[in-house]
Design an enzyme around this catalytic site. Structure first.
Site, PDB file in Angstrom:
ATOM      1  N   GLU A  35       0.831  -1.203   0.000  1.00  0.00           N
ATOM      2  CA  GLU A  35       0.000   0.000   0.000  1.00  0.00           C
ATOM      3  C   GLU A  35       0.868   1.256   0.000  1.00  0.00           C
ATOM      4  OE1 GLU A  35      -3.398   0.205  -0.331  1.00  0.00           O
ATOM      5  OE2 GLU A  35      -3.101  -1.919  -0.777  1.00  0.00           O
TER       6      GLU A  35
ATOM      7  N   TRP B 196      -9.562   7.338  -8.133  1.00  0.00           N
ATOM      8  CA  TRP B 196     -10.773   7.622  -8.897  1.00  0.00           C
ATOM      9  C   TRP B 196     -10.655   7.129 -10.333  1.00  0.00           C
ATOM     10  CZ3 TRP B 196     -15.667   8.689  -8.078  1.00  0.00           C
ATOM     11  CH2 TRP B 196     -16.034   9.042  -6.779  1.00  0.00           C
TER      12      TRP B 196
ATOM     13  N   TRP C 178     -20.485  11.003 -20.264  1.00  0.00           N
ATOM     14  CA  TRP C 178     -20.949  10.980 -18.879  1.00  0.00           C
ATOM     15  C   TRP C 178     -22.312  11.656 -18.787  1.00  0.00           C
ATOM     16  CZ3 TRP C 178     -18.080   7.804 -16.184  1.00  0.00           C
ATOM     17  CH2 TRP C 178     -16.720   7.679 -16.442  1.00  0.00           C
TER      18      TRP C 178
ATOM     19  N   ASN D  21     -10.770   2.488   2.801  1.00  0.00           N
ATOM     20  CA  ASN D  21     -10.300   2.369   1.421  1.00  0.00           C
ATOM     21  C   ASN D  21     -11.174   1.460   0.567  1.00  0.00           C
ATOM     22  OD1 ASN D  21      -8.191   3.030  -0.601  1.00  0.00           O
ATOM     23  ND2 ASN D  21      -7.858   0.822  -0.569  1.00  0.00           N
TER      24      ASN D  21
ATOM     25  N   TRP E 279     -16.104  10.946 -13.274  1.00  0.00           N
ATOM     26  CA  TRP E 279     -15.249  10.687 -12.120  1.00  0.00           C
ATOM     27  C   TRP E 279     -14.695  11.968 -11.511  1.00  0.00           C
ATOM     28  CZ3 TRP E 279     -10.223  12.403 -12.697  1.00  0.00           C
ATOM     29  CH2 TRP E 279      -9.765  12.609 -14.015  1.00  0.00           C
TER      30      TRP E 279
ATOM     31  N   TRP F 164       1.833   1.654  -3.546  1.00  0.00           N
ATOM     32  CA  TRP F 164       0.761   2.230  -4.374  1.00  0.00           C
ATOM     33  C   TRP F 164       0.809   3.753  -4.290  1.00  0.00           C
ATOM     34  CZ3 TRP F 164      -2.320   0.912  -8.155  1.00  0.00           C
ATOM     35  CH2 TRP F 164      -2.717  -0.406  -8.337  1.00  0.00           C
TER      36      TRP F 164
END
Length: 476
Positions: free
Chosen positions: A279, A387, A311, A346, A364, A282
């Site tokens: 993590e 996102w 969208w 998360n 988004w 990341w």
């Protein structure tokens, strides 16, 4: 030669590369810029700004023990930063400015402009690697390009860690006293109201509080992190992200805390420790992407072909999602957690993001903005990366056809409904089967005020799949 350390998102004295460089180079002063206009441009949350100010007060106390005066200057935006830095350097006879690197396009532009203006006066701006383990551009594919797939990036980082493990710096040593007083710190900045005390108490400020939280997690929770991290009702995550985002903790401190509790191993040993180190990587990965692909800082998708996605504009549905009134309990509970605490688990960040972008087919960027305006741990790289992953527009993104079913996610990761009952008291009387999908009871569940689902999950999933298929056909 007098040194100036310019603090930004590195609000600590321990393991601070720029501070160490300053203190070992000459008599040191510190500076912090209050820049409300810039914070508003960046959609920084009031809870986040309050957290910065509270940590700034703790930092001032720690600097005082090192005999380092802290200066505070007010600028509206970073466009004013170069001239203010120049004036401070002239006023206090500064010969060198030390900073820790920051990576957004606005931050990089600001630092170039400051460096250029100071250079005209023979004052050098020294930048240091600090908020990452590896400098962006230093972990590359064999062809010399930035990794775009996390698993490959992680493997390359492991190889680097085997040969060059970043070390934490020794504690700083107090310097001789300077006859320069520290400035008074603001407790409030206009435009950023102080959040409720209940929120502030969840996030105590200061390095000592951060290290206590880190040490407790590493000792008591790290071993079971992999097993418990996806269950929002459990205390299975570190909740250190606000401290990392503000630089109250360094990633090196986090890495070494994990290593101490995993016999020095980072890619083997305890699965919980390995999972948590992943993590951290990341977080590292998304910062590297931010530098290599500046368009993601400009509200553009990483995958250019997804710019053609159609969208939906649905302001009422967007507001229902923002306020936790979608009629999907796990989504609503997560969004209410965000509003009340400035933080969201998360796993639930992915669930609510996929619901917005796939089931509601809303851009988004609307979700990214709402998160930044409410998160105490708001970080451009991590927030944007998450996102875009959920929306299938980003690097290493979820395939567009992989769409979380929020009810299934709720049943799997909150099987007894503990998290739902905490944040949706109007559903607390339902049993652990029905609470995940009260609409399935029809008119029988008797919940006053809880809305029906905004959309049919299956029909809206098909709508999203069709939108992405049409995109694929147009770009073939």
């Amino acid at each position: 030669m007098r040194q100036l350390i310019w603090f930004r998102t590195d609000l600590r004295v321990q393991d601070n590369t720029a501070l160490q460089a300053a203190l070992t180079s000459g008599p040191t002063l510190a500076l912090y810029l209050i820049s409300p206009g810039q914070w508003q441009v960046h959609d920084d949350a009031p809870a986040k700004v309050d957290f910065w100010l509270r940590n700034l007060a703790e930092l001032a106390w720690a600097l005082d023990r090192l005999n380092v005066p802290l200066l505070v200057r007010h600028v509206d935006t970073w466009a004013e930063a170069p001239q203010v830095l120049r004036e401070v350097c002239h006023e206090f006879d500064i010969g060198s400015v030390q900073v820790n690197e920051e990576y957004g396009i606005n931050e990089a532009r600001r630092d170039r402009q400051v460096a250029d203006l100071l250079a005209a006066d023979n004052i050098v701006l020294h930048s240091h690697l600090d908020q990452l383990l590896f400098r962006p551009g230093s972990v590359l594919t064999q062809s010399g390009t930035c990794f775009q797939v996390f698993s490959q990036f992680r493997k390359a980082c492991y190889q680097r860690l085997h040969t060059a493990l970043p070390r934490c710096l020794p504690p700083p040593v107090a310097q001789e006293e300077l006859d320069i007083p520290s400035d008074t710190l603001p407790a409030l900045v206009e435009g950023f109201p102080i959040p409720p005390e209940s929120l502030r108490q969840l996030w105590p400020a200061g390095e000592e509080a951060a290290r206590e939280r880190l040490d407790a997690f590493a000792l008591e929770e790290l071993w079971c992190y992999e097993e418990r991290r996806d269950f929002p009702a459990a205390a299975g995550t570190s909740q250190l992200s606000p401290y990392l985002a503000a630089g109250v903790l360094s990633p090196r401190q986090c890495l070494h805390a994990a290593l101490r509790n995993n016999q020095g191993e980072f890619d083997s040993g305890n699965p919980g420790a390995v999972c948590w180190i992943n993590e951290l990587l990341w977080r590292e990965f998304y910062k590297h992407i931010l530098v290599a692909f500046p368009r993601v800082s400009r509200h553009r998708p990483f995958r250019k072909e997804t710019e053609a996605l159609h969208w939906r504009r649905a302001p009422e549905e967007l507001e229902a999602w923002q306020q936790g009134r979608t009629g999907i309990p796990i989504v609503d509970a997560a969004m209410r957690q965000l509003l009340a605490t400035g933080w969201m688990h998360n796993r639930l960040r992915m669930v609510v993001a996929m619901f917005l972008t796939k089931n509601l087919l809303i851009d988004w960027r609307e979700g990214e903005r709402w998160f930044m305006r409410n998160l105490i741990d708001g970080d451009l790289a991590a927030n944007n990366g998450g996102w875009q992953w959920s929306a299938s527009t980003g690097t290493d993104a979820a395939p567009y056809f992989r769409i979380f079913n929020p009810i299934s996610q709720s049943q799997k990761f909150d099987p007894d409904g503990r998290f739902l009952r905490q944040w949706l008291p109007e559903l607390a009387h339902l049993d652990k089967r029905d609470i995940h999908n009260p609409a399935g009871l029809g008119g029988l569940y008797g919940v006053t005020g809880y809305p029906l689902p905004l959309v049919d999950l299956y029909a809206s999933r098909d709508r999203a799949l069709e939108a992405f298929r049409n995109l694929s056909e147009r770009t073939v």
